[in-house]
Design a protein around this motif. Structure first.
Motif, PDB file in Angstrom:
ATOM      1  N   MET A  90       0.903  -1.227  -0.098  1.00  0.00           N
ATOM      2  CA  MET A  90      -0.169  -0.101  -0.022  1.00  0.00           C
ATOM      3  C   MET A  90       0.640   1.167  -0.123  1.00  0.00           C
ATOM      4  N   ARG A  91       0.616   2.145  -0.756  1.00  0.00           N
ATOM      5  CA  ARG A  91       1.108   3.653  -0.732  1.00  0.00           C
ATOM      6  C   ARG A  91       0.999   4.122   0.469  1.00  0.00           C
ATOM      7  N   GLY A  92       2.198   4.799   0.965  1.00  0.00           N
ATOM      8  CA  GLY A  92       2.358   5.411   2.297  1.00  0.00           C
ATOM      9  C   GLY A  92       1.652   6.802   2.479  1.00  0.00           C
ATOM     10  N   ARG A  93       1.407   7.130   3.658  1.00  0.00           N
ATOM     11  CA  ARG A  93       0.671   8.374   3.876  1.00  0.00           C
ATOM     12  C   ARG A  93       1.855   9.580   4.234  1.00  0.00           C
ATOM     13  N   PHE A  94       1.371  10.778   3.758  1.00  0.00           N
ATOM     14  CA  PHE A  94       2.319  11.852   3.811  1.00  0.00           C
ATOM     15  C   PHE A  94       1.490  12.902   4.683  1.00  0.00           C
ATOM     16  N   PHE A  95       2.266  13.047   5.959  1.00  0.00           N
ATOM     17  CA  PHE A  95       1.618  14.366   6.594  1.00  0.00           C
ATOM     18  C   PHE A  95       2.729  15.513   6.926  1.00  0.00           C
ATOM     19  N   ALA A  96       2.366  16.761   6.631  1.00  0.00           N
ATOM     20  CA  ALA A  96       3.057  17.652   6.706  1.00  0.00           C
ATOM     21  C   ALA A  96       2.587  18.414   8.045  1.00  0.00           C
ATOM     22  N   LEU A  97       3.761  18.955   8.694  1.00  0.00           N
ATOM     23  CA  LEU A  97       3.458  19.908   9.865  1.00  0.00           C
ATOM     24  C   LEU A  97       3.904  21.190   9.637  1.00  0.00           C
ATOM     25  N   GLU A  98       2.926  21.861  10.178  1.00  0.00           N
ATOM     26  CA  GLU A  98       3.139  23.532   9.878  1.00  0.00           C
ATOM     27  C   GLU A  98       2.950  24.077  11.265  1.00  0.00           C
ATOM     28  N   GLY A  99       3.607  25.646  11.020  1.00  0.00           N
ATOM     29  CA  GLY A  99       3.290  26.569  12.016  1.00  0.00           C
ATOM     30  C   GLY A  99       4.304  27.604  12.002  1.00  0.00           C
ATOM     31  N   ILE A 100       4.254  28.517  12.782  1.00  0.00           N
ATOM     32  CA  ILE A 100       5.247  29.550  12.608  1.00  0.00           C
ATOM     33  C   ILE A 100       6.688  29.110  13.440  1.00  0.00           C
ATOM     34  N   ASP A 101       7.808  29.691  13.296  1.00  0.00           N
ATOM     35  CA  ASP A 101       8.745  29.359  14.102  1.00  0.00           C
ATOM     36  C   ASP A 101       8.479  29.279  15.551  1.00  0.00           C
ATOM     37  N   GLY A 102       8.831  27.962  16.192  1.00  0.00           N
ATOM     38  CA  GLY A 102       8.669  28.097  17.506  1.00  0.00           C
ATOM     39  C   GLY A 102       7.309  27.401  18.033  1.00  0.00           C
ATOM     40  N   SER A 103       6.694  27.150  16.978  1.00  0.00           N
ATOM     41  CA  SER A 103       5.093  26.842  17.448  1.00  0.00           C
ATOM     42  C   SER A 103       5.096  25.065  17.998  1.00  0.00           C
ATOM     43  N   GLY A 104       6.241  24.561  17.701  1.00  0.00           N
ATOM     44  CA  GLY A 104       6.438  23.009  18.458  1.00  0.00           C
ATOM     45  C   GLY A 104       6.432  22.058  17.421  1.00  0.00           C
ATOM     46  N   LYS A 105       6.458  22.240  16.318  1.00  0.00           N
ATOM     47  CA  LYS A 105       6.456  21.426  15.080  1.00  0.00           C
ATOM     48  C   LYS A 105       7.507  20.211  15.411  1.00  0.00           C
ATOM     49  N   SER A 106       8.809  20.768  15.490  1.00  0.00           N
ATOM     50  CA  SER A 106       9.848  19.620  15.561  1.00  0.00           C
ATOM     51  C   SER A 106       9.356  18.591  16.757  1.00  0.00           C
ATOM     52  N   THR A 107       9.067  19.161  17.947  1.00  0.00           N
ATOM     53  CA  THR A 107       8.820  18.403  19.168  1.00  0.00           C
ATOM     54  C   THR A 107       7.611  17.413  18.592  1.00  0.00           C
ATOM     55  N   GLN A 108       6.557  17.836  18.179  1.00  0.00           N
ATOM     56  CA  GLN A 108       5.521  17.086  17.842  1.00  0.00           C
ATOM     57  C   GLN A 108       5.612  16.091  16.643  1.00  0.00           C
ATOM     58  N   LEU A 109       6.627  16.435  15.942  1.00  0.00           N
ATOM     59  CA  LEU A 109       6.846  15.439  14.968  1.00  0.00           C
ATOM     60  C   LEU A 109       7.670  14.155  15.234  1.00  0.00           C
ATOM     61  N   GLU A 110       8.330  14.292  16.280  1.00  0.00           N
ATOM     62  CA  GLU A 110       9.151  13.311  16.878  1.00  0.00           C
ATOM     63  C   GLU A 110       8.123  12.282  17.717  1.00  0.00           C
ATOM     64  N   LEU A 111       7.319  12.832  18.379  1.00  0.00           N
ATOM     65  CA  LEU A 111       6.116  12.226  19.404  1.00  0.00           C
ATOM     66  C   LEU A 111       5.285  11.354  18.191  1.00  0.00           C
ATOM     67  N   LEU A 112       4.971  11.905  17.329  1.00  0.00           N
ATOM     68  CA  LEU A 112       4.097  11.535  16.253  1.00  0.00           C
ATOM     69  C   LEU A 112       4.645  10.207  15.779  1.00  0.00           C
ATOM     70  N   ALA A 113       6.081  10.452  15.220  1.00  0.00           N
ATOM     71  CA  ALA A 113       6.476   9.609  14.649  1.00  0.00           C
ATOM     72  C   ALA A 113       6.617   8.369  15.418  1.00  0.00           C
ATOM     73  N   ARG A 114       6.953   8.581  16.827  1.00  0.00           N
ATOM     74  CA  ARG A 114       6.997   7.292  17.910  1.00  0.00           C
ATOM     75  C   ARG A 114       5.606   6.568  17.919  1.00  0.00           C
ATOM     76  N   ARG A 115       4.619   7.352  17.720  1.00  0.00           N
ATOM     77  CA  ARG A 115       3.199   6.702  17.972  1.00  0.00           C
ATOM     78  C   ARG A 115       3.003   5.926  16.763  1.00  0.00           C
ATOM     79  N   LEU A 116       3.354   6.426  15.413  1.00  0.00           N
ATOM     80  CA  LEU A 116       3.089   5.690  14.329  1.00  0.00           C
ATOM     81  C   LEU A 116       3.871   4.497  14.163  1.00  0.00           C
ATOM     82  N   GLU A 117       5.115   4.379  14.457  1.00  0.00           N
ATOM     83  CA  GLU A 117       6.089   3.193  14.493  1.00  0.00           C
ATOM     84  C   GLU A 117       5.278   2.241  15.665  1.00  0.00           C
ATOM     85  N   GLN A 118       5.134   2.631  16.662  1.00  0.00           N
ATOM     86  CA  GLN A 118       4.259   1.722  17.732  1.00  0.00           C
ATOM     87  C   GLN A 118       3.053   1.078  17.341  1.00  0.00           C
TER      88      GLN A 118
END
Ligand code: ADP
Ligand code: TYD
Length: 209
Positions: free
Chosen positions: A1-29
């Motif tokens: 199956m084709r994978g999904r693609f999610f983009a995280l957006e927000g102004i600088d300092g909005s918390g994107k990188s923090t949330q990206l790591e947490l989301l990746a962990r949940r997806l892997e789990q």
């Protein structure tokens, strides 16, 4: 199956990188192998853009906008780790920023429709399954950035971030028939935001979604 693609957006300092790591962990789990990435990329065009962003290379906004698009096309198409191929191989791809960053940041100086047009080849190659916009006030974003870093970048002033946030909202409105955008209030604690993002993202993961 084709994978999904999610983009995280927000102004600088909005918390994107923090949330990206947490989301990746949940997806892997949950059994979804992930590729996490960001724009500007670490490739040659992305590195040039970093020098523009820190003011080392002066550059007209009409040049900067297509450079972001060129970096994005390389991100999508490059032979080694292009996102198009990753999605075809079934990976779930998470990107810290994608073309809505250009729509928002570059349209502070240029017409929004023009920026969207310049990015059309990217939209044709790979439209996100969903774009997650973490919404915070520029005041809160700048307070977080100040805590974290000694230097700020070109776009990290309150006036600039206020206008960028407004342009994000305009772009979401303009593209609402073509794009799936999820707005997440970002002025809450990290775990609450992560749960909120997860409950939305999980709706896009079933084979029929
Ligand atoms: P971005 O990638 O959007 O620039 P980061 O994830 O790097 O944002 O977050 C910017 C700073 O704010 C970091 O120091 C991070 O630890 C902190 N941070 C992120 N999310 C939150 C939150 N919900 N509450 C408080 N601080 C946060
Ligand atoms: P980034 O490193 O993601 O910054 P932060 O982690 O602070 O959010 O992005 C660097 C800067 O590049 C950021 O100010 C937004 C800007 N940018 C654009 O102006 N246009 C674009 O298309 C992209 C991808 C980023």
């Amino acid at each position: 199956m084709r994978g999904r693609f999610f983009a995280l957006e927000g102004i600088d300092g909005s918390g994107k990188s923090t949330q990206l790591e947490l989301l990746a962990r949940r997806l892997e789990q949950a059994g979804f192998p992930c590729l996490t990435t960001c724009e500007p990329t670490a490739g040659p065009i992305g590195s040039l853009l970093r020098q523009v962003l820190t003011g080392q290379i002066p550059c007209d906004s009409r040049v900067v906008a297509p450079l972001f698009t060129a970096d994005r096309l390389d991100h999508l198409l490059n032979g080694e780790n292009g996102l198009c191929r990753a999605v075809e191989r079934g990976l779930t791809v998470l990107s810290d920023r994608y073309y809505f960053s250009s729509y928002a940041y570059q349209s502070v100086d240029l017409p929004l429709e023009w920026v969207i047009e310049v990015n059309r080849p990217c939209a044709q190659l790979l439209r996100p399954t969903a774009t997650v916009f973490i919404d915070v006030s520029p005041e809160l974003a700048l307070a977080r950035i100040a805590q974290n870093r000694e230097r700020t970048e070109l776009f990290e002033t309150e006036d600039r971030l206020t206008r960028t946030r407004e342009q994000y909202l305009k772009a979401f409105e303009l593209e609402k028939d073509r794009e799936q955008v999820v707005l997440i209030p970002g002025d809450r604690d990290v775990e609450t935001i992560a749960s909120d993002i997860w409950s939305t993202i999980s709706t896009f993961l079933s084979p029929g979604a």
